[in-house]
Motif scaffolding. Structure first.
Motif, PDB file in Angstrom:
ATOM      1  N   CYS A 168      -6.830   2.473  -1.435  1.00 12.56           N
ATOM      2  CA  CYS A 168      -5.753   3.039  -2.261  1.00 12.56           C
ATOM      3  C   CYS A 168      -6.218   2.927  -3.529  1.00 12.56           C
ATOM      4  O   CYS A 168      -6.275   1.788  -4.159  1.00 12.56           O
ATOM      5  CB  CYS A 168      -4.607   2.181  -2.018  1.00 12.56           C
ATOM      6  N   ILE A 202       0.833  -1.303  -0.050  1.00  9.12           N
ATOM      7  CA  ILE A 202       0.064  -0.150  -0.097  1.00  9.12           C
ATOM      8  C   ILE A 202       0.835   1.247   0.091  1.00  9.12           C
ATOM      9  O   ILE A 202       0.446   2.231  -0.918  1.00  9.12           O
ATOM     10  CB  ILE A 202      -0.954  -0.138   1.122  1.00  9.12           C
ATOM     11  N   SER A 243       1.111   4.223  -2.841  1.00 12.36           N
ATOM     12  CA  SER A 243       0.842   5.462  -2.488  1.00 12.36           C
ATOM     13  C   SER A 243       2.090   6.476  -2.875  1.00 12.36           C
ATOM     14  O   SER A 243       1.792   7.513  -3.015  1.00 12.36           O
ATOM     15  CB  SER A 243       0.555   5.614  -0.978  1.00 12.36           C
TER      16      SER A 243
END
Length: 417
Positions: A257, A226, A230
């Protein structure tokens, strides 16, 4: 003296449960198939009880080999139960007197202690191959019988590399020259014409995790994937998971996400070869890591102790399980950054041995032939101990499972639904 060319020869695995989807089970399935096809009579004695079909076609031959008492080591039982359990194991093995060569291979603390009692009973060669990831802690019984493992080590009947250092930590310093490599090939990958996964060009990267989702490093893997997504919002990333995701709440965080899509494939036996053609990098440990690089994939190794990455297998590390003290031990997001964004591996040569089940088994036999060839076993009185009172809760569970297995299975299925 062990005669591997004997006309009548038997190989007995004393191992953990065969109903779990894991590296130990994959290894036993592959090796037992090879042995059976090469004139060995194979028996599998496992911790648990017959619950019907397993996920491994080969292991379905051995479902009657379950012994629930192997949940505990012998010294945790009263003597009467130990002897009754050994009699029941006799019935699973059958008439062993007609075999010239019998080899027992055991895989953890509990089964290795039972394995020695069985070996003495039937005059078998007993090799201990520890396949645990943890060697200390609650319900781990290596330290309780450390003298037994020293005895097996001195006879070269206890094999392993880093595992031996962890097993004897605080008791004996294991030098590299004293380690005995025991090669593995789980052979979990096969062609599957019914399997399909899109090779869609819309994804910039496809990252895959293969393995049991109960592993301690899985939450870190999810969080770091994640984070990687990001950090690169200009990239669309596919996260493929091969394993049972139902008990891991961290997978729910992926939905937040926007540039990360989660694909849950569940437990795949065998793992379809087609899967690897659409993967950019795999995160895995142990047998899954070895199988991944054998299929030509990049694989970041997950360390079960630190729950971090210990590098790209074959490039940054040669260890598929534990940190070697040299390779970069970092977060998984950092490892993904090095592998996918910087592509730092391209400046290095790939170095990792790719072996077959046959090659691994032949090497295993070499190890066995180099071990002590005289028949000698650890003192069974020390393995059994002098327990007077039983563990009543455990015995109640054993009673229910031995006498009402279908009822217990139904209860567990409903509880886990």
């Amino acid at each position: 003296m062990i005669n591997l060319n004997a006309d009548r020869k038997m190989y007995i695995f004393v191992t953990a449960g065969i109903y779990v989807m894991g590296g130990m089970q994959t290894y036993v399935a592959a090796k037992s198939k090879y042995l059976r096809e090469n004139n060995w009579t194979v028996k599998v004695i496992y911790v648990g009880y017959n619950k019907g079909k397993t996920r491994f076609k080969e292991l379905n031959r051995y479902t009657d080999g379950g012994v629930i008492e192997l949940t505990l080591p012998p010294f945790k039982h009263i003597k009467n139960v130990v002897h009754k359990t050994l009699y029941r194991i006799d019935s699973i093995i059958g008439d062993y007197s007609r075999y010239e060569t019998i080899i027992i291979e055991s895989h953890d603390d509990k089964t290795s202690q039972w394995g020695e009692l069985i070996a003495k009973r039937i005059s078998a060669k007993h090799i201990v191959v520890p396949l645990n990831e943890c060697y200390r802690g609650k319900k781990v019984y290596y330290e309780d019988m450390i003298d037994y493992y020293l005895f097996k080590f001195q006879r070269k009947e206890l094999v392993g590399l880093e595992t031996l250092q962890k097993l004897f930590k605080g008791y004996k310093i294991i030098e590299k020259k004293d380690m005995i490599d025991f090669l593995f090939d789980e052979d979990p990958v096969q062609e599957d014409e019914n399997f399909y996964i899109s090779s869609s060009k819309k994804y910039d990267y496809t990252i895959c995790y293969i393995g049991r989702c109960s592993k301690p490093y899985v939450p870190n893997i999810i969080r770091d994937i994640i984070k990687f997504a990001s950090d690169h919002t200009d990239k669309l990333i596919r996260f493929v998971v091969v394993g049972d995701t139902s008990q891991v709440k961290e997978f729910l965080d992926v939905d937040a996400c926007n540039n990360l899509d989660l694909f849950k494939l569940g437990e795949l036996v065998p793992i379809p070869r087609q899967l690897f053609s659409v993967i950019d990098v795999i995160i895995a440990g142990s047998g899954c890591a070895r199988s991944s690089v054998a299929e030509g994939c990049l694989c970041i190794v997950a360390d079960p102790e630190s729950c971090q990455s210990i590098g790209l297998l074959g490039y940054e590390t040669k260890s598929s399980v534990y940190w070697d003290g040299v390779s970069p031990k970092t977060s998984f997001s950092d490892a993904l950054e090095r592998t996918l964004i910087k592509e730092s591996y391209k400046d290095q040569e790939f170095e990792y041995p790719i072996i077959t089940v046959e090659e691994a088994t032949m090497q295993n036999f070499d190890v066995i032939m180099k071990s002590a060839q005289n028949q000698e076993y650890y003192d069974e009185r020390k393995l059994i101990g002098n327990r007077i009172l039983p563990d009543f809760l455990s015995y109640f569970k054993f009673f229910l499972i031995n006498h009402f297995p279908r009822l217990v299975s139904l209860y567990l299925d409903r509880r886990n639904a």
